[in-house]
Design an enzyme around this catalytic site. Sequence first.
Site, PDB file in Angstrom:
ATOM      1  N   TYR A 241       0.846  -1.200   0.000  1.00 12.24           N
ATOM      2  CA  TYR A 241       0.000   0.000   0.000  1.00 12.24           C
ATOM      3  C   TYR A 241       0.880   1.249   0.000  1.00 12.24           C
ATOM      4  CZ  TYR A 241      -3.635   3.298   1.441  1.00 12.24           C
ATOM      5  OH  TYR A 241      -4.484   4.366   1.509  1.00 12.24           O
ATOM      6  N   TYR A 251      -3.107   5.378   8.861  1.00 13.17           N
ATOM      7  CA  TYR A 251      -2.631   4.016   8.574  1.00 13.17           C
ATOM      8  C   TYR A 251      -1.466   3.769   9.529  1.00 13.17           C
ATOM      9  CZ  TYR A 251      -1.593  -0.094   5.654  1.00 13.17           C
ATOM     10  OH  TYR A 251      -1.397  -1.364   5.178  1.00 13.17           O
TER      11      TYR A 251
HETATM   12  P1  NAD Z   1      -8.778  -9.255   3.555  1.00 14.03           P
HETATM   13  O1  NAD Z   1      -9.421  -9.128   4.877  1.00 14.03           O
HETATM   14  O2  NAD Z   1      -9.599  -9.853   2.465  1.00 14.03           O
HETATM   15  O3  NAD Z   1      -7.440 -10.120   3.608  1.00 14.03           O
HETATM   16  C1  NAD Z   1      -6.568 -10.180   4.705  1.00 14.03           C
HETATM   17  C2  NAD Z   1      -6.439 -11.648   5.038  1.00 14.03           C
HETATM   18  O4  NAD Z   1      -5.339 -11.825   5.932  1.00 14.03           O
HETATM   19  C3  NAD Z   1      -7.655 -12.219   5.755  1.00 14.03           C
HETATM   20  O5  NAD Z   1      -8.160 -13.314   5.016  1.00 14.03           O
HETATM   21  C4  NAD Z   1      -7.112 -12.703   7.097  1.00 14.03           C
HETATM   22  O6  NAD Z   1      -7.745 -13.853   7.550  1.00 14.03           O
HETATM   23  C5  NAD Z   1      -5.667 -12.946   6.712  1.00 14.03           C
HETATM   24  N1  NAD Z   1      -4.725 -13.005   7.841  1.00 14.03           N
HETATM   25  C6  NAD Z   1      -4.564 -12.111   8.838  1.00 14.03           C
HETATM   26  N2  NAD Z   1      -3.582 -12.531   9.680  1.00 14.03           N
HETATM   27  C7  NAD Z   1      -3.125 -13.705   9.192  1.00 14.03           C
HETATM   28  C8  NAD Z   1      -2.133 -14.632   9.593  1.00 14.03           C
HETATM   29  N3  NAD Z   1      -1.412 -14.439  10.706  1.00 14.03           N
HETATM   30  N4  NAD Z   1      -1.930 -15.735   8.850  1.00 14.03           N
HETATM   31  C9  NAD Z   1      -2.660 -15.963   7.730  1.00 14.03           C
HETATM   32  N5  NAD Z   1      -3.605 -15.119   7.294  1.00 14.03           N
HETATM   33  C10 NAD Z   1      -3.838 -14.013   8.014  1.00 14.03           C
HETATM   34  O7  NAD Z   1      -8.261  -7.803   3.165  1.00 14.03           O
HETATM   35  P2  NAD Z   1      -7.477  -7.250   1.899  1.00 14.03           P
HETATM   36  O8  NAD Z   1      -7.636  -5.772   1.992  1.00 14.03           O
HETATM   37  O9  NAD Z   1      -7.874  -7.933   0.668  1.00 14.03           O
HETATM   38  O10 NAD Z   1      -5.963  -7.564   2.258  1.00 14.03           O
HETATM   39  C11 NAD Z   1      -5.105  -8.319   1.430  1.00 14.03           C
HETATM   40  C12 NAD Z   1      -3.777  -7.590   1.263  1.00 14.03           C
HETATM   41  O11 NAD Z   1      -4.022  -6.402   0.494  1.00 14.03           O
HETATM   42  C13 NAD Z   1      -3.130  -7.131   2.556  1.00 14.03           C
HETATM   43  O12 NAD Z   1      -1.730  -7.300   2.470  1.00 14.03           O
HETATM   44  C14 NAD Z   1      -3.473  -5.647   2.591  1.00 14.03           C
HETATM   45  O13 NAD Z   1      -2.572  -4.888   3.371  1.00 14.03           O
HETATM   46  C15 NAD Z   1      -3.344  -5.331   1.117  1.00 14.03           C
HETATM   47  N6  NAD Z   1      -3.918  -4.055   0.704  1.00 14.03           N
HETATM   48  C16 NAD Z   1      -5.212  -3.742   0.969  1.00 14.03           C
HETATM   49  C17 NAD Z   1      -5.741  -2.522   0.563  1.00 14.03           C
HETATM   50  C18 NAD Z   1      -7.172  -2.169   0.834  1.00 14.03           C
HETATM   51  O14 NAD Z   1      -7.544  -0.988   0.711  1.00 14.03           O
HETATM   52  N7  NAD Z   1      -8.025  -3.125   1.176  1.00 14.03           N
HETATM   53  C19 NAD Z   1      -4.929  -1.615  -0.151  1.00 14.03           C
HETATM   54  C20 NAD Z   1      -3.602  -1.962  -0.428  1.00 14.03           C
HETATM   55  C21 NAD Z   1      -3.113  -3.183   0.005  1.00 14.03           C
END
Ligand code: NAD
Length: 363
Positions: A241, A251
């Site tokens: 991000y 954040y």
């Molecule tokens: P999401 O909730 O769908 O995915 C996060 C996942 O991480 C969940 O399924 C959760 O169960 C899992 N998780 C948490 N701790 C864990 C652990 N210890 N072991 C295994 N799994 C674990 O949310 P998302 O937003 O799709 O996130 C996915 C990635 O995208 C992350 O790295 C997030 O930082 C990144 N991201 C998200 C955004 C946004 O705006 N949503 C923007 C940029 C980057």
Amino acid sequence: MAASNENENENENDLKDLKRRQNEREERTNAMATQSASFAGTRVRANARARARAGTRTVRVHAGLSVDLKGKKAFVAGVADDNGFGWAISKALQEAGCEVILGTWVPALNIFETSYRRGKFDESRKLSDGRMMEFAKIYPMDAVFDTLDDVPEDVATNKRYAGNTKWTVSEVAKCVQEDFGKIDILVHSLANGPEVAKPLLETSRKGYLAAVSASSYSNVSMIQHFGPLMNKGGACISLTYLASEVVIPGYGGGMSSAKAALESDTRVLAYEAGRKWGIRVNTISAGPLGSRAAKAIGFIDKMINYSLTNAPLNEKPLKAIEIGNATAFLCSPLASGITGATIYVDNGLNIMGMAQDSRSTEN
Ligand code: NAD
């Protein structure tokens, strides 16, 4: 003799006639082949002219250059519902013909599997050709622990982990190898920062290290343990991000630091894993999405609005499938020369240096 001469002449004429008809047939066939070969192009040009008259844009599709992942296997970590990037990535990979194996966080596994079985995700499982997205297997996983020796007593005996075994990173990698052999694609789509809502100035050491452990070291650990079972030419992807490189107030909890580490590690791992196993390592810097994890931060709707107002592409909010499609491309042979890169898939928001809706610039 005369009769026989006449017969010979007649035969000769018949033969000539036959040859002429054969030549004509061949010419007609060739002409038809040429015509049908150019027909598609003619139709595209005719459609393009019609669209130009209607004032719309033509997208030329060049047959033969598509993302093809048939026969490939992917391990995707970080799917526990159908809202996040991990789900969309799994979908895009399957659209391209790839088999998908999941690693789901142990505390979230039960509810995910129950919802899946009850058909809660059926609508979003539909693929473009009518098939339903299927997972080859779903493993319990906690990316914060590398081996069983790392698991503290309070986690081992926690009821949210009860009934599950072999969920540390090294154990999951071993199970995947036993069940599937080699894999081609590794996706890290997970993050966790227990103090994400706190400013860095108020973040505890424990909270900061937990964010880095779950959100960055987990990627290092996954590549360490899955790298040996990846086919040469394989690819790893993680999600980062923009807060890693510019300040996004709110954040917090060390999550901005965790994403900075993730991006730096992407470059170092690209070098090391490229030399060691011939695999590629990239990260996608995604725009804001209202996923479950993002909602925990507390202001994701504002970030989506901000992006919609200020990003170069502002007709619609970013869709998770756009990150999915970029992942499928980056993991395909089409991206064979791309490694160690942070690729922005954010409607272009990262390039903006000044907010379009800033009150300071109003007259
Ligand atoms: P999401 O909730 O769908 O995915 C996060 C996942 O991480 C969940 O399924 C959760 O169960 C899992 N998780 C948490 N701790 C864990 C652990 N210890 N072991 C295994 N799994 C674990 O949310 P998302 O937003 O799709 O996130 C996915 C990635 O995208 C992350 O790295 C997030 O930082 C990144 N991201 C998200 C955004 C946004 O705006 N949503 C923007 C940029 C980057």
